[in-house]
Scaffold this motif. Structure first.
Motif, PDB file in Angstrom:
ATOM      1  N   GLY A  90       0.804  -1.227   0.000  1.00 38.95           N
ATOM      2  CA  GLY A  90       0.000   0.000   0.000  1.00 38.95           C
ATOM      3  C   GLY A  90       0.832   1.271   0.000  1.00 38.95           C
ATOM      4  O   GLY A  90       0.330   2.356   0.293  1.00 38.95           O
ATOM      5  N   ILE A  91       2.117   1.133  -0.325  1.00 34.84           N
ATOM      6  CA  ILE A  91       3.001   2.314  -0.329  1.00 34.84           C
ATOM      7  C   ILE A  91       3.263   2.720  -1.783  1.00 34.84           C
ATOM      8  O   ILE A  91       3.922   1.994  -2.536  1.00 34.84           O
ATOM      9  N   GLU A  92       2.760   3.887  -2.159  1.00 37.30           N
ATOM     10  CA  GLU A  92       2.982   4.369  -3.523  1.00 37.30           C
ATOM     11  C   GLU A  92       4.358   5.040  -3.592  1.00 37.30           C
ATOM     12  O   GLU A  92       4.733   5.802  -2.686  1.00 37.30           O
ATOM     13  N   THR A  93       5.104   4.763  -4.633  1.00 34.02           N
ATOM     14  CA  THR A  93       6.394   5.430  -4.848  1.00 34.02           C
ATOM     15  C   THR A  93       6.434   5.916  -6.292  1.00 34.02           C
ATOM     16  O   THR A  93       5.522   5.628  -7.066  1.00 34.02           O
ATOM     17  N   ARG A  94       7.490   6.632  -6.625  1.00 34.41           N
ATOM     18  CA  ARG A  94       7.603   7.138  -7.997  1.00 34.41           C
ATOM     19  C   ARG A  94       9.034   6.959  -8.460  1.00 34.41           C
ATOM     20  O   ARG A  94       9.961   7.431  -7.782  1.00 34.41           O
ATOM     21  N   PRO A  95       9.235   6.240  -9.576  1.00 36.07           N
ATOM     22  CA  PRO A  95      10.615   6.116 -10.071  1.00 36.07           C
ATOM     23  C   PRO A  95      11.115   7.480 -10.529  1.00 36.07           C
ATOM     24  O   PRO A  95      10.313   8.344 -10.878  1.00 36.07           O
ATOM     25  N   PHE A  96      12.427   7.660 -10.540  1.00 33.18           N
ATOM     26  CA  PHE A  96      12.991   8.916 -11.060  1.00 33.18           C
ATOM     27  C   PHE A  96      12.551   9.095 -12.517  1.00 33.18           C
ATOM     28  O   PHE A  96      12.160   8.144 -13.182  1.00 33.18           O
ATOM     29  N   PHE A  97      12.684  10.325 -12.992  1.00 34.37           N
ATOM     30  CA  PHE A  97      12.314  10.627 -14.372  1.00 34.37           C
ATOM     31  C   PHE A  97      13.092   9.736 -15.343  1.00 34.37           C
ATOM     32  O   PHE A  97      14.300   9.542 -15.173  1.00 34.37           O
ATOM     33  N   LEU A  98      12.395   9.232 -16.344  1.00 34.68           N
ATOM     34  CA  LEU A  98      13.051   8.516 -17.435  1.00 34.68           C
ATOM     35  C   LEU A  98      13.839   9.583 -18.203  1.00 34.68           C
ATOM     36  O   LEU A  98      13.272  10.625 -18.542  1.00 34.68           O
ATOM     37  N   PRO A  99      15.135   9.353 -18.467  1.00 39.59           N
ATOM     38  CA  PRO A  99      15.931  10.424 -19.090  1.00 39.59           C
ATOM     39  C   PRO A  99      15.310  10.931 -20.393  1.00 39.59           C
ATOM     40  O   PRO A  99      14.783  10.161 -21.187  1.00 39.59           O
ATOM     41  N   LEU A 100      15.390  12.241 -20.582  1.00 36.23           N
ATOM     42  CA  LEU A 100      14.733  12.838 -21.754  1.00 36.23           C
ATOM     43  C   LEU A 100      15.435  12.479 -23.057  1.00 36.23           C
ATOM     44  O   LEU A 100      14.794  12.392 -24.097  1.00 36.23           O
TER      45      LEU A 100
END
Ligand code: PLP
Length: 373
Positions: free
Chosen positions: A310-320
């Motif tokens: 139940g812990i939402e996380t966010r991966p770092f930005f995918l390189p542009l």
């Protein structure tokens, strides 16, 4: 026990936000005129140490307006980090310019001043320094180099509200800066943005372009083609309430950061965001870097295991430089961005919001520790 549900971010509108919005509605000033706009702009400028702040509809528009104001044109090149939100590079394309990607410094996660020079060509016009995940870029080194090559510098301070670089707030460290007040930002109004700057001529140009190109001294006379990039009185009302509580908001988030740090430091394979000696980073999203070799799992494995809890996380930005709109040009330029790719494949943002309880931080840290193999 019911399964927890911890989002990665959540807006905290528990101060005068509601009262000010109601006040704006009752006043009937709900478009881009009204008392809250001037109040927000002057307070925000003061906080950033600039002569002016200009409210706009969102952070992407702030970047677009910045490039229009700086007279960036088709064929121009702008140096940007690849490890950032796509809006930084998209804005370059809006004005027909090409974003040229530069690697980040592993000590700041921001554009590496030492890598700028080889990327400069005769088409280069400026540099957008992004203060990534709240940590300021090394602005003195960037501005020095820009000065040598006759380039402008803009700060993308979307994620660094009230961060300080050598004691000075981000937003006042270059020709101009742009901010986002999207729902997950430290100060928010749902959708919103601003530019901060001190040059009166540039301010006039930006205000004119923001308001359909209308001459501020002559109503319904339009000397240039402009845009409707204005912020509403309702957006400003929410921001005024947020800024009133700024110390409280920052204190809460700093406490969250130290609670995470205390509990995660020393877990083998979990790296924390570095902090340069000259930086006072803004407590935006707490970030970790997962090293598969010592942690025993990849970043993505850890993220899915946390999601199951139940812990939402966010991966770092995918390189542009790897994204479809920019990939081909990056390959043609032969760009090599190893630090960007290293961080992008291992970095994870953990839940960070004003009302995140300490026991949830304890739970998150505990669940991270438990996944180590
Ligand atoms: C670094 C950066 N630049 C620009 C933006 C764009 O701002 P907005 O979402 O308000 O358009 C964001 C995030 O939202 C961001 O993180």
């Amino acid at each position: 026990m019911a399964k927890r549900s911890i989002p990665v971010a959540a807006a905290d509108l528990g101060g005068n936000e509601e009262q000010y919005v109601v006040d704006a509605i009752r006043s009937t000033w709900i478009s881009s005129t009204g008392v809250y706009i001037g109040r927000f702009e002057s307070e925000f400028a003061k906080l950033c140490g600039t002569r002016a702040a200009i409210g706009v509809c969102n952070g992407t528009v702030a970047l677009h307006l910045a490039l229009l104001g700086l007279d960036v044109r088709p064929g121009d090149e702008v140096l940007v980090p690849s490890l950032t939100y796509i809006a930084t590079a998209n804005a370059c394309r809006y004005v027909g310019a090409e974003p040229v990607f530069v690697d980040v410094d592993p000590e700041t996660w921001c554009i590496d001043p030492g890598k700028l020079e080889p990327a400069i060509t005769r088409r280069t016009k400026g540099i957008i320094a992004v203060h990534l995940y709240g940590h300021p870029a090394d602005m003195d080194a960037i501005c020095y180099l820009a000065g040598v090559h006759g380039l402008w510098v803009a700060e993308d301070a979307a994620e660094s509200h009230m961060a300080r670089y050598r004691g000075r707030p981000t937003g006042g460290l270059a020709q101009l800066a742009t901010f986002s007040f999207y729902g997950n930002k430290i100060f928010t109004c749902g959708e919103g943005g601003a530019l901060t700057l001190s040059d009166p001529q540039l301010e006039l140009r930006l205000r004119t372009l923001r308001g359909q190109g209308m001459d501020p001294a002559r109503r319904y006379y339009f000397p240039v083609t402009g845009y409707n990039f204005r912020m509403t009185n309702i957006q400003s009302a929410i921001l005024c309430a947020q800024l009133e509580r700024r110390e409280q908001i920052l204190a809460k988030r700093r406490k969250i950061f130290s609670a995470y740090r205390e509990r995660l430091e020393g877990i083998s394979g979990i790296g924390l965001q570095p902090n340069a000696g000259w930086a006072e980073a803004a407590p935006w999203l707490f970030s970790i870097v997962v090293d598969e070799k010592s942690f025993g799992r990849t970043r993505d494995e850890l993220a899915s295991l946390l999601a199951e809890e139940g812990i939402e996380t966010r991966p770092f930005f995918l390189p542009l430089h790897l994204q479809p709109p920019f990939r081909q040009q990056s390959v043609e330029r032969g760009e090599r961005l190893p630090h960007t790719e290293y961080l992008a494949s291992r970095g994870l943002n953990l839940p960070t919001y004003n009302t995140l309880p300490e026991e949830d931080i304890e739970f998150i840290a505990d669940r991270i520790r438990a996944q180590r193999r």
